[in-house]
Each structure stands twice: as structure tokens, then as C-alpha cells.
Design a protein around this motif. Structure first.
Motif, PDB file in Angstrom:
ATOM      1  N   CYS A  32      43.051  41.011  37.346  1.00 26.24           N
ATOM      2  CA  CYS A  32      43.473  42.256  37.045  1.00 26.24           C
ATOM      3  C   CYS A  32      42.905  42.832  35.677  1.00 26.24           C
ATOM      4  N   THR A  33      42.382  44.012  35.937  1.00 25.74           N
ATOM      5  CA  THR A  33      41.685  44.730  34.600  1.00 25.74           C
ATOM      6  C   THR A  33      42.525  45.607  34.156  1.00 25.74           C
ATOM      7  N   CYS A  34      43.631  46.143  34.703  1.00 26.08           N
ATOM      8  CA  CYS A  34      44.490  47.063  34.146  1.00 26.08           C
ATOM      9  C   CYS A  34      45.618  46.761  33.106  1.00 26.08           C
ATOM     10  N   SER A  37      49.635  44.277  35.688  1.00 24.91           N
ATOM     11  CA  SER A  37      50.356  43.541  36.694  1.00 24.91           C
ATOM     12  C   SER A  37      51.308  42.531  36.283  1.00 24.91           C
ATOM     13  N   CYS A  43      45.816  40.307  39.954  1.00 25.44           N
ATOM     14  CA  CYS A  43      46.329  41.810  40.330  1.00 25.44           C
ATOM     15  C   CYS A  43      47.424  41.714  41.264  1.00 25.44           C
ATOM     16  N   ASP A  44      48.493  42.557  41.002  1.00 25.85           N
ATOM     17  CA  ASP A  44      49.628  42.608  42.040  1.00 25.85           C
ATOM     18  C   ASP A  44      49.657  44.136  42.636  1.00 25.85           C
ATOM     19  N   SER A  46      49.506  46.726  40.852  1.00 29.54           N
ATOM     20  CA  SER A  46      50.068  47.988  39.890  1.00 29.54           C
ATOM     21  C   SER A  46      48.918  48.795  39.287  1.00 29.54           C
ATOM     22  N   HIS A  47      47.779  48.698  39.617  1.00 29.87           N
ATOM     23  CA  HIS A  47      46.691  49.494  39.052  1.00 29.87           C
ATOM     24  C   HIS A  47      46.792  50.673  40.079  1.00 29.87           C
TER      25      HIS A  47
HETATM   26  S1  FES Z   1      43.894  45.472  38.412  1.00 29.73           S
HETATM   27 FE1  FES Z   1      45.813  45.242  37.340  1.00 29.73          FE
HETATM   28  S2  FES Z   1      47.298  45.200  38.791  1.00 29.73           S
HETATM   29 FE2  FES Z   1      45.386  45.480  39.856  1.00 29.73          FE
END
Ligand code: FES
Length: 359
Positions: A32-34, A37, A43-44, A46-47
């Protein structure tokens, strides 16, 4: 998620510490980069609706790693310690943590255990006793950390050198990362001479031969990896100097220090001078008690100045200048500085990496 004070185009700080993840060789992961998640560090989805996308990577081997959760790393998906600079102060022990550990037993040095104060998980604090040293020529040395002490990879040897020229020595299969605690002189690796003084780090590769000439008495801490049964004493050089790394000496340079909130560290010996197994650093801790944490490396710490207390889950032991601390991989600990002038230390650990990364 602990922090929402970010701009819409900035990732959310999911946590101020990395997430421990057990990767499987060949498996694909989406980091997950945002920061949004709920399944950190992965990552789930949520981005959705943002400009962020997960970072896909394939694990090169089956291992435990620390993946970035603050989303500010420059080495994604891996933690690079960037979270340490997102707060004004380094993470200190919370009031709850201090209360929970208030019953930690004060462990005294035990003569039956070689003078060690043995803490949880085989961690220990030791005040070296020069009476236990062995001698050859102008040198005296004693093993402070080794296989017999519960270390799996690292060795730590305290070497003192009287004024004059010491015999040649080498470790055929082990790298040596030296740290000059006091004194000055010259260390010659094969045919390359390096002038050294207090707080200089120096790398000697496995198979290289070296000797030291002390202009004044010297004390040196040598981290050895893999552990060795002892140095060999050859008659002279054998020309095995690795010319891929001609500069082996690193001194303290405040311009190269990494600031972590109100404390700093500087890497001395690492792969820049050829050391692939061990990282050596010097650091300074202000009057404070660090939050309880763990590393994925085995570590030797030498207290250079200042006083403090080493805490593990259920035990504690005071530390003073000249003491050494051993910490096994994953051993939970907290080093408290009790000295208004701060505590200065040298650390060496295996496998090599950054001392700023913990969980
Ligand atoms: S990159 Fe953060 S939930 Fe997908």
C-alpha cells in the motif's frame, strides 16, 4: 491509521513504525502506497478514487522484512527509517509502558557468568575485566561476545595495544570491523597504511592481514563476522588486499550524520568501504528513554560516554562508559539515557542495514 493531517495528494501515515511481514520466496505482494488500507502494509483497494496505486513486488527469498507503514520511505516497500523524522522527538517510552515495566528486576553483574548482567532472551550488559585478557606482543585481547555467549553470527573482541608495533594478524574467513575507542596510531592492511585515532572505524576483509602500530596506547573494539575461534598470527603480509575498496577508514563527520528527531547517528563502516555483513555506527542519545522496540539484526553496543539503563521485557541493568551490550535478533529492548550530558555509543550489527529501522 494514526494520522490524518496529510494533504489529499499525500499518503496517509498509517503508522510511525514499519510493519513486520513474513514473505515467501517467489510470491507476489502489493504494498500500500496511499496509507489508507486497513490491511497494512498491504493494499486492500482503499486507494480507489485517489492517484495512488499499490506497488507490486515479488519476494526474492522467504524471510521476515520490515515494510514501510509511514509511506515516506525512499526505498519502498521497505522501511528506510523515514518515520523517525515525522515527529519532533524520537519515540519515547509511554507512561503506560513505563508503568508496565516498573517491576523489571534490577540485574547485577554476576561473577559466575563472566561478570555479565544477563537480561531477557540472553541479552546482557558486561563490564570488561582486563584480567581476563590474553596477550601477544604489545597486544592484549578478550572476547566479549561470541558463540559461547549466545550470539549466532557476531563476535566482539576488545583489543588493547601498548605503544609500539604489534604482530601481524588475520582472520581467514571472517571480516573485522574495528572501532578505535581511544589512542592513535597506524593500522596497516597488507601494504596500505591508515592513520587512525579516537572514533575511527576501519574495515578489514576476511583473508587480509594487518598489524597496528600504536603511537600511544590504544583500545579497539573489533566486531568479527562470522564468528572466529581467534586471530591467526602470520609472519607478514600476503598481498591479498582487496583493491576494489582502497579506502577503509571512516571518521566521524557531522555533515554525514543522520538526524532522527532529537538524536543522531552516523554510519561509519558499511558496504561503501567493503563491509557487506556488518554495519558499524556511532550515535548520541539525549536524556530520555526510547520506546520498547526490536531489530531484525544481532547487535553489539559499546557505551563510549554517559550513563543509562538497559531495559528488556522483565529485566534492567545500568550501563556505564566502557560497558558492552549484546542483543539477539528480535530481542525487545529500550536504552534509557540517565545522563544530562547524553549518552554516546558505538553499535555494530549483522546483517548489515540501517540502525534507524526497528519495529
Ligand atoms: S495503495 Fe493503499 S490501499 Fe491500495
Amino acid at each position: 491509521m494514526t494520522d490524518q493531517k496529510t494533504q489529499p495528494d499525500e499518503p496517509v501515515i498509517a503508522a510511525y513504525k514499519p510493519a513486520l511481514a513474513a514473505l515467501q520466496e517467489g510470491k507476489k505482494y502489493f504494498w500500500c502506497t496511499c496509507g489508507r488500507s486497513e490491511k497494512q502494509p498491504f493494499c486492500d483497494g482503499s486507494h480507489a478514487g485517489t492517484d495512488f496505486k499499490p506497488l507490486m513486488f515479488v519476494a526474492e527469498k522467504t524471510e521476515e522484512v520490515l515494510l514501510c507503514a509511514c509511506k515516506r520511505t525512499r526505498s519502498g516497500p521497505y522501511c528506510d527509517g523515514a518515520h523517525n523524522n515525522l515527529q519532533d522527538t524520537y519515540e519515547e517510552a509511554s507512561a503506560d509502558e513505563i508503568t508496565a515495566m516498573s517491576d523489571a528486576k534490577l540485574i547485577a553483574r554476576d561473577a559466575d557468568n563472566g561478570g555479565k548482567a544477563i537480561l531477557d532472551g540472553g541479552a546482557y550488559v558486561l563490564t570488561p575485566d582486563p584480567a581476563n585478557a590474553q596477550h601477544k606482543g604489545t597486544l592484549s585481547w578478550q572476547s566479549l561476545i561470541g558463540a559461547e555467549d549466545g550470539a549466532k553470527h557476531l563476535g566482539l573482541v576488545r583489543i588493547t595495544a601498548a605503544k609500539g608495533t604489534a604482530p601481524w594478524q588475520s582472520h581467514k574467513k571472517s571480516d573485522s570491523v574495528l572501532f578505535i575507542v581511544s589512542g592513535k596510531g597506524t593500522i596497516t592492511i597488507e601494504d596500505k597504511a591508515f592513520t587512525v585515532g579516537p572514533e575511527t572505524g576501519l574495515f578489514v576483509q576476511a583473508g587480509e592481514r594487518y598489524f597496528l602500530h600504536a603511537d600511544e596506547p590504544m583500545t579497539i573494539m573489533a566486531a568479527i563476522c562470522p564468528q572466529s575461534d581467534g586471530a591467526e598470527w602470520p609472519d607478514g603480509p600476503n598481498g591479498a588486499f582487496n583493491t576494489s575498496f582502497t579506502e577503509r577508514r571512516v571518521g566521524v563527520d557531522h555533515d554525514k550524520a543522520e538526524v532522527m528527531a532529537d538524536r543522531f547517528f552516523q554510519i561509519l563502516v558499511d558496504d561503501q568501504v567493503g563491509s557487506k555483513e556488518i554495519t558499524q555506527f556511532i550515535g548520541e542519545v539525549p536524556l530520555s528513554r526510547a520506546a520498547f522496540h526490536r531489530h531484525l539484526y544481532e547487535e553489539a553496543i559499546v557505551i563510549l560516554s554517559g550513563t543509562g539503563m538497559m531495559w528488556t521485557e522483565n529485566c534492567r541493568a545500568p550501563v556505564n562508559p566502557g560497558d558492552i551490550i549484546f542483543l539477539a535478533k528480535r530481542q525487545g529492548h529500550s536504552l534509557e539515557c540517565t545522563d544530562p550530558k547524553g549518552l554516546r555509543l558505538m553499535g555494530a550489527f549483522y546483517p548489515a542495514g540501517s540502525p534507524a529501522i526497528n519495529y
